[in-house]
Design a protein around this motif. Structure first.
Motif, PDB file in Angstrom:
ATOM      1  N   HIS A 192     -11.458   2.998  -7.524  1.00 38.56           N
ATOM      2  CA  HIS A 192     -10.012   3.055  -6.978  1.00 38.56           C
ATOM      3  C   HIS A 192      -9.650   4.699  -6.414  1.00 38.56           C
ATOM      4  N   LYS A 197      -7.811   7.604  -1.545  1.00 41.34           N
ATOM      5  CA  LYS A 197      -6.348   7.896  -1.133  1.00 41.34           C
ATOM      6  C   LYS A 197      -5.588   7.472   0.021  1.00 41.34           C
ATOM      7  N   SER A 252      -7.630   1.552  -3.358  1.00 43.24           N
ATOM      8  CA  SER A 252      -6.807   2.579  -3.080  1.00 43.24           C
ATOM      9  C   SER A 252      -5.896   2.906  -4.369  1.00 43.24           C
ATOM     10  N   GLU A 253      -5.096   4.013  -4.192  1.00 37.82           N
ATOM     11  CA  GLU A 253      -4.300   4.485  -5.397  1.00 37.82           C
ATOM     12  C   GLU A 253      -3.316   3.653  -5.478  1.00 37.82           C
ATOM     13  N   ASP A 254      -2.642   3.126  -4.352  1.00 37.69           N
ATOM     14  CA  ASP A 254      -1.460   2.179  -4.403  1.00 37.69           C
ATOM     15  C   ASP A 254      -1.949   1.148  -3.325  1.00 37.69           C
TER      16      ASP A 254
END
Length: 461
Positions: free
Chosen positions: A18, A21, A230-232
């Motif tokens: 993960h 960014k 990804s982060e989100d």
């Protein structure tokens, strides 16, 4: 009475790092629309369709927008490194995920080799006498190493590749629009003189241009694979899908409109030099050919990097769901390193075949992957048809991205895909691709069904 259930292991995406960014994902989404197919393959489409190539790219672009919206709906609801393969399994069972996942893996690995060959041809043009296979091997090693280390390396490579592609196409469009408007110093506006007859080769020319444009859009699916790391993930998928429309309209349809306005569609330079080089020559840009070679090289290397990444994550996801050799699912340092290596070896094997068996095995491999992207799109549409109702009943809060005018536009998209399959069957150049891709898909579906039957457990009701 006994009942049968199919065991589908959960996908442990948490094992991945993960490390992407939001800036990585945004640029991957932006640059992912600008593929090598746009720069390399559009010349033949223009020569066949003439000014109607703009209509061809607009029609195929609308289809791609619908596909991405459907995929975005499912991926925002259930982010997964398996993307459409995981959604197909959720909708229809393990056989479906197995079929579309491994078909796409073969497509991506083969594309790694093809893009490496294309990149090597450009470099050997600058450095004559150096062997193409050595350059291809170097590119494969570089991106294999980058993807073995950590996902953020993939993200950084794609960030800068995408920045170069977006900058180049934006500059091209700006200069082109200024020239068409007659305000670019040293350049007279051609007006509508180059447009002439919109359909110079009739409907047949439009069909050839349409088929060429459809396959130029391949690769947009990577952003939904990357979103899982990804982060989100939900925010990343939603943002990428919602901006797909203007990106396709500007980069693809806009550049085709600029090219056919600036350069006569039947100019030999459109095919020999490439449409972008021909347009830059028309604008009097010095060293236009070498400038575009740099951009095309970046596009090819970007595609190689993205395809190594995508292939390894699809393989990892399949194995995590019990659909392949367990070794491919091992994660080390947050990356599925064995899957990365296997994908790179397959890709370089395609390069070897292009040298050793260029007249039989290599063309057979190319034909086998020719229509796989349509297979993927059909599975996406069918999966979304089935899963949408389930989501609305069980978890409506997960519908962050919704397909427009469901189910009408989903059926419209499926009708469009069916029409493209019919057109491919009519054209001698694409008919063989349709047959071989259909054969590979049927074989994988049969294997998937046999595996699913064997894994079916019988237990008391």
């Amino acid at each position: 009475m006994p009942s049968t259930t199919v065991s589908t292991p959960p996908e442990p995406d948490a094992a991945l790092s993960h490390g992407l960014k939001q800036r990585h994902l945004s640029m991957i989404a932006l640059g992912g629309v600008i593929g090598a197919g746009l720069f390399v393959g559009s010349g033949a489409g223009i020569a066949a369709a003439g000014p109607s190539i703009v209509l061809a790219y607009a029609l195929s672009g609308l289809l791609v927008m619908l596909v991405m919206r459907m995929l975005g709906e499912m991926s925002a609801a259930h982010p997964s490194s398996g993307s459409f393969s995981a959604h197909a399994e959720r909708a229809f069972g393990p056989w479906a995920g197995f079929t579309v996942g491994w078909a796409f893996w073969v497509l991506l690995c083969t594309a790694v080799g093809l893009e490496g060959i294309g990149a090597a041809k450009i470099v050997t043009g600058w450095l004559p006498g150096t062997p193409e296979w050595a350059w291809t091997g170097l590119f494969v090693l570089v991106f294999c190493g980058a993807n073995l280390a950590a996902v953020k390396n993939f993200g950084e490579f794609e960030f800068w590749f995408a920045a170069l592609k977006v900058g180049a196409i934006t500059l091209f469009l700006t200069l082109g629009v200024l020239a068409v408007a007659g305000v670019l110093p040293g350049t007279d506006s051609p007006g509508a003189s180059n447009l002439g007859e919109v359909f110079p080769h009739g409907s047949e020319g439009l069909v050839v241009g349409l088929l060429a444009s459809v396959f130029a859009y391949g690769g947009l699916e990577t952003v939904t694979i990357a979103a899982a790391e990804s982060e989100d993930p939900v925010r990343g998928v939603a943002s990428a899908v919602r901006t797909a429309m203007w990106r396709i309209a500007v980069f693809y349809v806009g550049s085709m409109a600029v090219i056919v306005t600036l350069v006569p569609w039947d100019s030999a330079a459109v095919v020999e030099k490439g449409p972008y080089v021909a347009a830059l020559d028309r604008l009097g840009i010095p060293a236009a050919g070498q400038i575009m070679n740099v951009v095309v090289l970046a596009a090819l290397l970007s595609a190689m990097n993205a395809n190594v990444y995508g292939a390894s994550r699809i393989a990892y996801s399949l194995v995590a769901r019990g659909q392949g050799p367990k070794a491919l699912g091992r994660v080390s340092g947050g990356a599925p390193r064995i899957a990365v290596l296997a994908s790179c070896v397959f890709g370089f094997g395609c390069v070897a075949l292009s040298h050793w068996r260029p007249d039989d095995v290599f063309p057979w491999l190319l034909n086998m992957i020719g229509a796989v992207i349509l297979v993927v799109w059909i599975f996406i549409a069918l999966s979304q048809l089935r899963l949408r109702g389930r989501l609305e009943r069980e978890a409506p809060e997960r519908l962050v991205v919704r397909m427009w005018a469901f189910p009408v536009l989903t059926w419209v998209a499926l009708a469009g895909m069916a029409a493209i399959l019919v057109l491919m069957a009519r054209e001698p150049g694409t008919r063989v691709q349709l047959y071989w891709s259909g054969g590979m898909t049927s074989f994988l579906a049969l294997v998937g069904l046999v595996r699913q039957r064997r894994r079916t457990t019988v237990r008391p009701a």
